[in-house]
Design a protein around this motif. Structure first.
Motif, PDB file in Angstrom:
ATOM      1  N   PRO A 261       4.947  69.185 -31.781  1.00 35.29           N
ATOM      2  CA  PRO A 261       3.859  68.452 -31.128  1.00 35.29           C
ATOM      3  C   PRO A 261       3.223  67.408 -32.048  1.00 35.29           C
ATOM      4  CG  PRO A 261       3.711  70.771 -30.582  1.00 35.29           C
ATOM      5  CD  PRO A 261       4.798  70.647 -31.612  1.00 35.29           C
ATOM      6  N   GLU A 262       3.082  67.725 -33.324  1.00 38.96           N
ATOM      7  CA  GLU A 262       2.503  66.771 -34.282  1.00 38.96           C
ATOM      8  C   GLU A 262       3.412  65.561 -34.451  1.00 38.96           C
ATOM      9  OE1 GLU A 262       0.875  70.745 -34.785  1.00 38.96           O
ATOM     10  OE2 GLU A 262       2.941  70.023 -34.851  1.00 38.96           O
ATOM     11  N   GLU A 263       4.721  65.797 -34.535  1.00 40.91           N
ATOM     12  CA  GLU A 263       5.673  64.694 -34.684  1.00 40.91           C
ATOM     13  C   GLU A 263       5.703  63.837 -33.415  1.00 40.91           C
ATOM     14  OE1 GLU A 263       8.905  66.714 -37.761  1.00 40.91           O
ATOM     15  OE2 GLU A 263       9.090  67.052 -35.598  1.00 40.91           O
ATOM     16  N   GLN A 264       5.639  64.477 -32.256  1.00 38.93           N
ATOM     17  CA  GLN A 264       5.613  63.712 -31.000  1.00 38.93           C
ATOM     18  C   GLN A 264       4.396  62.786 -30.947  1.00 38.93           C
ATOM     19  OE1 GLN A 264       5.811  66.561 -27.805  1.00 38.93           O
ATOM     20  NE2 GLN A 264       8.035  66.814 -27.977  1.00 38.93           N
ATOM     21  N   THR A 265       3.256  63.296 -31.399  1.00 37.64           N
ATOM     22  CA  THR A 265       2.037  62.476 -31.410  1.00 37.64           C
ATOM     23  C   THR A 265       2.201  61.280 -32.340  1.00 37.64           C
ATOM     24  OG1 THR A 265       0.626  64.366 -30.888  1.00 37.64           O
ATOM     25  CG2 THR A 265      -0.438  62.477 -31.935  1.00 37.64           C
ATOM     26  N   ILE A 266       2.778  61.506 -33.518  1.00 32.60           N
ATOM     27  CA  ILE A 266       2.994  60.419 -34.477  1.00 32.60           C
ATOM     28  C   ILE A 266       3.932  59.373 -33.900  1.00 32.60           C
ATOM     29  CG2 ILE A 266       4.077  59.846 -36.698  1.00 32.60           C
ATOM     30  CD1 ILE A 266       2.970  62.595 -37.692  1.00 32.60           C
ATOM     31  N   VAL A 267       5.032  59.819 -33.290  1.00 32.37           N
ATOM     32  CA  VAL A 267       6.012  58.899 -32.716  1.00 32.37           C
ATOM     33  C   VAL A 267       5.402  58.114 -31.552  1.00 32.37           C
ATOM     34  CG1 VAL A 267       8.185  58.770 -31.417  1.00 32.37           C
ATOM     35  CG2 VAL A 267       8.045  60.173 -33.485  1.00 32.37           C
ATOM     36  N   GLN A 268       4.685  58.812 -30.668  1.00 29.73           N
ATOM     37  CA  GLN A 268       4.068  58.138 -29.526  1.00 29.73           C
ATOM     38  C   GLN A 268       3.038  57.101 -29.973  1.00 29.73           C
ATOM     39  OE1 GLN A 268       4.381  58.850 -25.649  1.00 29.73           O
ATOM     40  NE2 GLN A 268       3.916  56.753 -26.271  1.00 29.73           N
ATOM     41  N   ASN A 269       2.189  57.484 -30.918  1.00 32.95           N
ATOM     42  CA  ASN A 269       1.170  56.546 -31.401  1.00 32.95           C
ATOM     43  C   ASN A 269       1.789  55.370 -32.141  1.00 32.95           C
ATOM     44  OD1 ASN A 269      -0.879  58.073 -30.299  1.00 32.95           O
ATOM     45  ND2 ASN A 269      -1.365  59.153 -32.203  1.00 32.95           N
ATOM     46  N   ALA A 270       2.873  55.631 -32.871  1.00 36.48           N
ATOM     47  CA  ALA A 270       3.566  54.547 -33.575  1.00 36.48           C
ATOM     48  C   ALA A 270       4.150  53.554 -32.577  1.00 36.48           C
ATOM     49  CB  ALA A 270       4.668  55.108 -34.467  1.00 36.48           C
ATOM     50  N   ALA A 271       4.704  54.069 -31.478  1.00 38.39           N
ATOM     51  CA  ALA A 271       5.261  53.185 -30.448  1.00 38.39           C
ATOM     52  C   ALA A 271       4.166  52.348 -29.805  1.00 38.39           C
ATOM     53  CB  ALA A 271       6.006  54.006 -29.399  1.00 38.39           C
ATOM     54  N   ARG A 272       3.010  52.963 -29.536  1.00 38.21           N
ATOM     55  CA  ARG A 272       1.903  52.211 -28.936  1.00 38.21           C
ATOM     56  C   ARG A 272       1.444  51.087 -29.858  1.00 38.21           C
ATOM     57  NH1 ARG A 272      -1.176  57.661 -27.016  1.00 38.21           N
ATOM     58  NH2 ARG A 272      -0.151  57.930 -24.997  1.00 38.21           N
ATOM     59  N   SER A 273       1.310  51.402 -31.138  1.00 37.03           N
ATOM     60  CA  SER A 273       0.903  50.372 -32.102  1.00 37.03           C
ATOM     61  C   SER A 273       1.957  49.283 -32.205  1.00 37.03           C
ATOM     62  CB  SER A 273       0.664  51.013 -33.473  1.00 37.03           C
ATOM     63  OG  SER A 273      -0.407  51.935 -33.424  1.00 37.03           O
ATOM     64  N   ALA A 274       3.225  49.684 -32.172  1.00 35.91           N
ATOM     65  CA  ALA A 274       4.319  48.713 -32.263  1.00 35.91           C
ATOM     66  C   ALA A 274       4.337  47.791 -31.051  1.00 35.91           C
ATOM     67  CB  ALA A 274       5.651  49.456 -32.383  1.00 35.91           C
ATOM     68  N   ILE A 275       4.044  48.331 -29.881  1.00 27.87           N
ATOM     69  CA  ILE A 275       3.992  47.510 -28.666  1.00 27.87           C
ATOM     70  C   ILE A 275       2.879  46.469 -28.775  1.00 27.87           C
ATOM     71  CG2 ILE A 275       3.352  47.600 -26.210  1.00 27.87           C
ATOM     72  CD1 ILE A 275       5.034  50.230 -26.089  1.00 27.87           C
ATOM     73  N   VAL A 276       1.725  46.875 -29.307  1.00 30.83           N
ATOM     74  CA  VAL A 276       0.624  45.923 -29.523  1.00 30.83           C
ATOM     75  C   VAL A 276       1.058  44.830 -30.501  1.00 30.83           C
ATOM     76  CG1 VAL A 276      -1.703  45.654 -30.469  1.00 30.83           C
ATOM     77  CG2 VAL A 276      -1.185  47.592 -28.973  1.00 30.83           C
ATOM     78  N   ALA A 277       1.776  45.217 -31.571  1.00 31.91           N
ATOM     79  CA  ALA A 277       2.263  44.230 -32.542  1.00 31.91           C
ATOM     80  C   ALA A 277       3.234  43.256 -31.892  1.00 31.91           C
ATOM     81  CB  ALA A 277       2.934  44.941 -33.709  1.00 31.91           C
ATOM     82  N   GLY A 278       4.117  43.759 -31.029  1.00 39.87           N
ATOM     83  CA  GLY A 278       5.064  42.889 -30.335  1.00 39.87           C
ATOM     84  C   GLY A 278       4.367  41.897 -29.429  1.00 39.87           C
ATOM     85  N   ARG A 279       3.311  42.363 -28.754  1.00 41.37           N
ATOM     86  CA  ARG A 279       2.541  41.456 -27.903  1.00 41.37           C
ATOM     87  C   ARG A 279       1.864  40.373 -28.737  1.00 41.37           C
ATOM     88  NH1 ARG A 279      -0.170  46.383 -24.355  1.00 41.37           N
ATOM     89  NH2 ARG A 279       1.608  46.687 -22.935  1.00 41.37           N
ATOM     90  N   GLY A 280       1.317  40.788 -29.860  1.00 46.91           N
ATOM     91  CA  GLY A 280       0.643  39.826 -30.733  1.00 46.91           C
ATOM     92  C   GLY A 280       1.580  38.763 -31.256  1.00 46.91           C
ATOM     93  N   ILE A 281       2.762  39.167 -31.717  1.00 46.05           N
ATOM     94  CA  ILE A 281       3.696  38.180 -32.278  1.00 46.05           C
ATOM     95  C   ILE A 281       4.218  37.262 -31.173  1.00 46.05           C
ATOM     96  CG2 ILE A 281       5.899  39.428 -32.117  1.00 46.05           C
ATOM     97  CD1 ILE A 281       4.614  37.449 -35.162  1.00 46.05           C
ATOM     98  N   SER A 282       4.348  37.777 -29.955  1.00 41.83           N
ATOM     99  CA  SER A 282       4.772  36.921 -28.841  1.00 41.83           C
ATOM    100  C   SER A 282       3.754  35.829 -28.572  1.00 41.83           C
ATOM    101  CB  SER A 282       4.978  37.759 -27.575  1.00 41.83           C
ATOM    102  OG  SER A 282       6.097  38.600 -27.697  1.00 41.83           O
ATOM    103  N   ARG A 283       2.458  36.207 -28.578  1.00 37.92           N
ATOM    104  CA  ARG A 283       1.415  35.207 -28.322  1.00 37.92           C
ATOM    105  C   ARG A 283       1.333  34.199 -29.459  1.00 37.92           C
ATOM    106  NH1 ARG A 283       2.135  37.888 -24.874  1.00 37.92           N
ATOM    107  NH2 ARG A 283       3.461  36.075 -24.538  1.00 37.92           N
TER     108      ARG A 283
END
Length: 348
Positions: A261-283
């Motif tokens: 469960p701890e690893e799933q939380t880390i992976v999920q949160n990392a993906a969310r942050s990465a998606i925000v980064a992808g949106r930022g670089i696109s803009r």
């Protein structure tokens, strides 16, 4: 006679060294590995998936103290997007960031988000795909594909039309143009409804097709138009903003279930942050000298007025809605309506 401890140490040293190289040393054996496929360069300043993959790798490896290692496979190294999706599904690799065209090969209802001219602005796309609709959509994908969905990334923003023949300001300007599309019924229905001819052409062949006149035009977000150097073979860029096609971040479910469960939380949160980064670089790319300002130097650029967009919407939207109803029935219509309702509520 007993051999000395020193002798054992000397004898085992080469074996331990080889184990470290092969990743079979005791500490390495406890590690988990993620192979991550994406479609573009690994450079985080070059494109959205490069930013997403880089940020994800950094956050997961740091967050798990190196117990989960991430290996990226950029530029479709492992095969075509739909083929790699099957590798993720089968567990050959652990995860991938996939185009809607690739994901539609195993989840045909992907097309319900292809209602054209539906979004008022780019901020609304984030609200819709991060909110209750995105969660509902991801849950349906998981139920029907058997894969875990980590979220929806930005493929570069809204789709716009480019072509080599004329400026596009009204639906009539589309008549007679051959426009490259993905192999999606909804995209082809939209192009047909606007009076143009859809031309399904593989991404790898698109530049040459535009260069030789096999296709007159194509549709993609500004960062992808710039990244692919379509300005070298296209004269006109019409900022129609007619579609938003997110990346789908998919994970093999059996692998997901091996994570604590701890690893799933880390992976999920990392993906969310990465998606925000992808949106930022696109803009940033879109607004910087690597995006629209650069394209405007050798392309004729025009933006549609709200009235012009309304004319396109009136002609294209009913045709796409009908395709969705015909292909996906009541279930598809219900999901499409949930999508459109989420857009209406965005920003309120």
């Amino acid at each position: 006679m007993r051999l000395s401890t020193k002798f054992f140490a000397l004898a085992l040293a080469p074996v331990m060294a080889l184990a470290l190289v092969l990743g079979t040393a005791p500490q390495a054996a406890a590690q988990k590995s993620i192979k991550l496929h994406h479609l573009n360069n690994d450079d985080p300043f070059d494109n959205a998936t490069g930013a997403m993959a880089t940020v994800f790798k950094s956050l997961v490896e740091a967050g798990t103290n190196g117990q989960i290692r991430v290996q990226t496979f950029p530029n479709g190294q492992l095969g075509k997007d739909n083929e790699v999706l099957q590798q993720v599904r089968a567990g050959v690799i652990e995860m991938g960031i996939h185009s809607v065209g690739g994901f539609a090969s195993i989840y045909p209802m992907m097309g319900i988000i292809d209602v054209p001219f539906a979004f008022p602005d780019i901020a609304a796309t984030y609200e819709v795909f991060d909110g209750p609709f995105g969660q509902k959509f991801a849950a349906d994908m998981e139920a029907k594909t058997g894969m875990k969905i980590l979220g929806f990334g930005d493929s570069g923003g809204f789709f716009h039309f480019t072509n080599s023949r004329k400026a596009i300001t009204t639906p009539d300007d589309m008549k007679g143009l051959k426009i490259r599309t993905m192999t999606l019924d909804t995209h082809q229905a939209m192009i047909n409804a606007l009076g143009a001819q859809p031309a399904p052409i593989a991404w790898a062949e698109l530049y040459t097709a535009l260069q030789t006149g096999v296709a007159d035009g194509q549709m993609n977000p500004v960062p992808i138009i710039a990244f692919a150097r379509f300005n070298e073979v296209q004269k006109y860029l019409s900022l129609t903003g007619h579609l938003f096609a997110p990346y789908v971040w998919a994970v093999n479910m059996k692998f997901w279930d091996t994570l604590s469960p701890e690893e799933q939380t880390i992976v999920q949160n990392a993906a969310r942050s990465a998606i925000v980064a992808g949106r930022g670089i696109s803009r940033i790319i879109e607004a910087s000298d690597r995006g629209l300002p650069a394209l405007s130097r050798n392309m004729e650029v025009n933006a549609l007025t709200p009235e012009q967009k309304a004319a396109f919407q009136a002609q294209a939207m009913p045709a796409v809605k009908q395709v969705i109803a015909d292909k996906h029935g009541d279930e598809g219509v219900a999901m499409m309506n949930a999508f459109l309702e989420a857009i209406e509520q965005a920003g309120n």
